[in-house]
Design an enzyme around this catalytic site. Structure first.
Site, short mmCIF file in Angstrom:
data_model
loop_
_atom_site.label_atom_id
_atom_site.label_comp_id
_atom_site.label_asym_id
_atom_site.label_seq_id
_atom_site.Cartn_x
_atom_site.Cartn_y
_atom_site.Cartn_z
N ASP A 107 -29.04 22.98 -31.08
CA ASP A 107 -29.52 21.65 -31.47
C ASP A 107 -31.03 21.72 -31.65
O ASP A 107 -31.75 22.19 -30.76
CB ASP A 107 -29.19 20.61 -30.40
N ASP A 153 -18.12 10.68 -32.68
CA ASP A 153 -18.81 10.63 -31.41
C ASP A 153 -18.44 9.33 -30.72
O ASP A 153 -18.60 8.25 -31.30
CB ASP A 153 -20.33 10.70 -31.61
#
Length: 238
Positions: A12, A132
């Protein structure tokens, strides 16, 4: 795609560095250095796939870490899946044509589901839809906006539109190293026939085993690997 269960390291990126966030909240990040060094480290350790996220893109809708992504593409030779800030079909096509194996569509897929079908027609294995969930609801825009969508129902809808896989992230446990919650993940797995990649909360080898047993095709692991809770080799053996 994922013929056997895989442990996929996360890379990330925020401001050109590898970071991990707690529950997706900016300001909670811990940094872990250069993306290329991280990518090479995981590939050298046996990673068969890497999970790249442009966090600045996820929050702001603009792929600010594109140079870092390009550098990783040049540095490693394993399948790469990339999300964060991919808002248009042209953005996705550009990345797929440049060597990204799967683009991860979150906000774009929720706001315009037809983009999934449009891209899947040309890249049958190239579209992964990111769902998500926070408090049982699909959230978008860097996990900041609720949608009212049920994750399992949404997963089934995107499978019909041609998604090759679902990335399901449990935001409630993301980055906390407190273990996985299987209920919603299992519901998403049961709702579709395409691979479901689970993410969020993995803190131990038992969590890895539990996700495999729940039917996930793979799990994305970030903080636990970077903090040395276990090695990638140990996770792959598990």
């Amino acid at each position: 795609m994922f013929p056997e269960f895989e442990v996929v390291p996360a890379v990330d990126m925020q401001d050109g560095e590898v970071v991990q966030l707690v529950q997706g909240e900016r300001g909670t990040e811990k940094t872990y250095g250069d993306p290329v060094e991280a990518a090479r480290r995981w590939v050298d350790a046996g990673a068969e796939t890497l999970h790249l996220v442009d966090l600045d893109g996820a929050f702001e809708g603009e792929r600010k870490n594109a140079p870092a992504v390009d550098a990783v593409l040049d540095a490693v030779d394993v399948p790469l899946q990339l999300g964060g800030g991919i808002r248009t079909a042209d953005d996705a096509r550009d990345l797929l044509d440049r060597g990204v194996d799967r683009v991860i569509l979150g906000t774009a897929a929720v706001e315009n589901p037809d983009i999934v079908a449009e891209l899947a027609a040309d890249y049958p294995d190239g579209v992964m839809v990111s769902l998500d969930a926070k408090d049982g609801e699909v959230v978008v825009s860097g996990w900041t906006e609720g949608t009212g969508l049920d994750p399992a129902e949404a997963a089934a809808r995107y499978e019909e539109l041609g998604a090759a896989a679902i990335l399901f992230t449990d935001v409630d446990v993301e980055g906390q190293l407190e273990g996985v919650h299987l209920e919603t993940t299992s519901a998403v797995v049961d709702a579709v026939d395409i691979p479901v990649v689970a993410s969020g909360g993995v803190a131990s080898l038992d969590d890895v085993r539990a996700l495999r047993e729940a039917g996930a095709a793979a799990t994305v692991v970030g903080t636990a690997l970077y903090e040395g809770r276990f090695t990638l080799e140990e996770a792959m053996e598990a």
